[in-house]
Enzyme design. Sequence first.
Site, PDB file in Angstrom:
ATOM      1  N   LYS A 138      -5.990  -6.916  -0.512  1.00 14.29           N
ATOM      2  CA  LYS A 138      -6.876  -5.976  -0.090  1.00 14.29           C
ATOM      3  C   LYS A 138      -8.387  -6.383  -0.892  1.00 14.29           C
ATOM      4  CE  LYS A 138      -5.005  -1.190  -0.078  1.00 14.29           C
ATOM      5  NZ  LYS A 138      -5.385  -0.820   1.256  1.00 14.29           N
TER       6      LYS A 138
ATOM      7  N   ARG B  83       4.404   3.504   4.665  1.00 11.41           N
ATOM      8  CA  ARG B  83       5.154   3.866   5.816  1.00 11.41           C
ATOM      9  C   ARG B  83       6.819   3.310   5.368  1.00 11.41           C
ATOM     10  NH1 ARG B  83       1.383   1.986   9.761  1.00 11.41           N
ATOM     11  NH2 ARG B  83       0.007   2.027   8.588  1.00 11.41           N
TER      12      ARG B  83
HETATM   13  N1  BES Z   1      -3.155   3.159   0.649  1.00 14.67           N
HETATM   14  C1  BES Z   1      -3.340   3.190   1.598  1.00 14.67           C
HETATM   15  C2  BES Z   1      -4.299   3.540   2.303  1.00 14.67           C
HETATM   16  C3  BES Z   1      -5.429   4.345   1.384  1.00 14.67           C
HETATM   17  C4  BES Z   1      -6.595   4.198   1.809  1.00 14.67           C
HETATM   18  C5  BES Z   1      -5.417   5.635   0.433  1.00 14.67           C
HETATM   19  C6  BES Z   1      -8.041   4.857   1.854  1.00 14.67           C
HETATM   20  C7  BES Z   1      -6.691   5.859  -0.438  1.00 14.67           C
HETATM   21  C8  BES Z   1      -7.857   5.446   0.628  1.00 14.67           C
HETATM   22  C9  BES Z   1      -2.656   1.911   2.210  1.00 14.67           C
HETATM   23  O1  BES Z   1      -0.953   1.645   1.984  1.00 14.67           O
HETATM   24  C10 BES Z   1      -3.399   1.237   3.698  1.00 14.67           C
HETATM   25  O2  BES Z   1      -3.676   0.102   2.988  1.00 14.67           O
HETATM   26  N2  BES Z   1      -2.663   1.634   4.528  1.00 14.67           N
HETATM   27  C11 BES Z   1      -4.159   0.193   5.630  1.00 14.67           C
HETATM   28  C12 BES Z   1      -2.770   0.558   6.641  1.00 14.67           C
HETATM   29  C13 BES Z   1      -3.117  -0.599   7.523  1.00 14.67           C
HETATM   30  C14 BES Z   1      -2.543  -2.118   7.223  1.00 14.67           C
HETATM   31  C15 BES Z   1      -2.775  -0.381   8.684  1.00 14.67           C
HETATM   32  C16 BES Z   1      -5.248   1.338   5.303  1.00 14.67           C
HETATM   33  O3  BES Z   1      -5.394   2.425   6.255  1.00 14.67           O
HETATM   34  O4  BES Z   1      -6.307  -0.204   5.527  1.00 14.67           O
HETATM   35 MN    MN Z   2      -1.570  -0.261   1.286  1.00 15.13          MN
END
Ligand code: BES
Ligand code: MN
Length: 502
Positions: free
Chosen positions: A274, A348
């Site tokens: 990230k 997921r």
């Molecule tokens: N833990 C994150 C989602 C999240 C985002 C939680 C903001 C709390 C606040 C999750 O694991 C994630 O990174 N999701 C990605 C999915 C994408 C790679 C398809 C996202 O939402 O960017």
């Molecule tokens: Mn994630």
Amino acid sequence: MNILIAHQPIAEATADIIIVPAQKNLDFTQIFSKEVSARIVASMKKAVFTGEWGRAELFIAPQGVNAPLIAVLGIGKEADDEDKYFEGLRRALAIVLMDARVHMVSRIAILAPSVSDVSPIVESLMLTNYWFTEHSKAMAQDAHMRSLKEAVIHVSGEKEAALAKKEVKKTHSILRGVELTRHLVNQPASHMSPNVLVQEAKKIAKTSKNISITVLNRKQAQVQKWFGFLAVARGSKEEPYVIHLKYRPKKKPKKTLVLIGKGITFDSGGLSLKPSIHMENMKIDMAGGATVLGLFSLLPILAPDIAIHGIIAACENMPSGDAYRPGDVVDTMSGKKIEVLNTDAEGRVTLADALTYAQTLKPDAIIDLATLTGACVVALGETYAGLFGNSQSLNTLIKESAKKTGEGVVEFPLPEEYRSTVQSMIGDVRNTSAMKTGGAITAALFLQEFIEKNKVGEAVPWAHMDIAGPVYAEMPLIPYWQFGATGYGVRTLVNVVEEFGK
Ligand code: BES
Ligand code: MN
Ligand code: ZN
């Protein structure tokens, strides 16, 4: 904070602030003398305040009141919707309590027009009076100085007082569960490893002979085929654990409910790292698990007559030489193979195994709570969770339970026509959708791929709550949400658990 019940007229109370809900036709003579009432009305006029929902005002008390300050709570027109009225009460009281901090108020007295107002009052008191001070001396000092020491809730008579005391006791206990969840979510990943979650779960199990626990470490999880979960866990030095809490009621349970909480103690994104701004808060990625633990801590008190399982697959999502890679094909407990396109869509992948495992318990319903997608936050902002599921009655139960607590939930569709976007050409399912939009929905559709259908096409009732937005407050959008973990979901689950057995 001491929360007391009194049945003397509130006009006789001694406190730093006397708090009353706005009265019909702005006539306070039922509560105070004519003179005092007239002065309150004059102050309200000055503030252009007619007692509307979502507002509250604090005034210097007129002579004849045994308090330096008096506050009027805006709660709107009571009649239209009871749940909205209660939420107005929570919010308006929280506005006053936050103001009160500035003045270092230590004792308040508040009028509860009816016994049913007592619970929302206690909720607001306790939600606002929470502090996370473990790592800051300055914050601890502030909390010590500014926290409320005593709240006296005034009800109309002796009989009401007896009922109100019961309400205080129950709501107080429930809010302790909410506080546990808030504490776990606020705790940084440096202090909140999968192992710490295990210890917290064990503590809860120890409090009641109706709760038992089993924990799997990496090796044991491997034997039990948690392959998806272990692929995510591989990049971290932290030992991953599968936590399985079981609550059994005294009588033979009428029904069985499984609650699954996402338990990523830190989500760096893994090799699909990230950017820093998105990583900052990723200690919150175990909030689903923390919500399940908060609920479980309450089961000895709630004592529902259903069996409840709590499942948390806890690990960290980190990059390393051993981390799972984009493009990898990963086995799962279900036998389905996941093509990993993005290691940041890790929740997921862990939940896939948790859902498969949950179905082996032959429950009447499964609810998973997960900080699953940023897309859900983009869609709804930060106060609402997304709700997805295959059962209208389960979704309705969750929506109604949430409405009673003031916790926001919005139901999303699971369109058949998007299903193909999570199908893989290399494995069975891909962990990100081929469609660039609708990310909260396609994440839920991915999860649904792990809900099995029997020969006649029936599946276990399953609901998924994407709680990425509301579990953590960056700004006080709701007056009783201060900066940090909100404990969102615990109070809704309490209602779900109580209603599910009926
Ligand atoms: N833990 C994150 C989602 C999240 C985002 C939680 C903001 C709390 C606040 C999750 O694991 C994630 O990174 N999701 C990605 C999915 C994408 C790679 C398809 C996202 O939402 O960017
Ligand atoms: Mn994630
Ligand atoms: Zn995550």
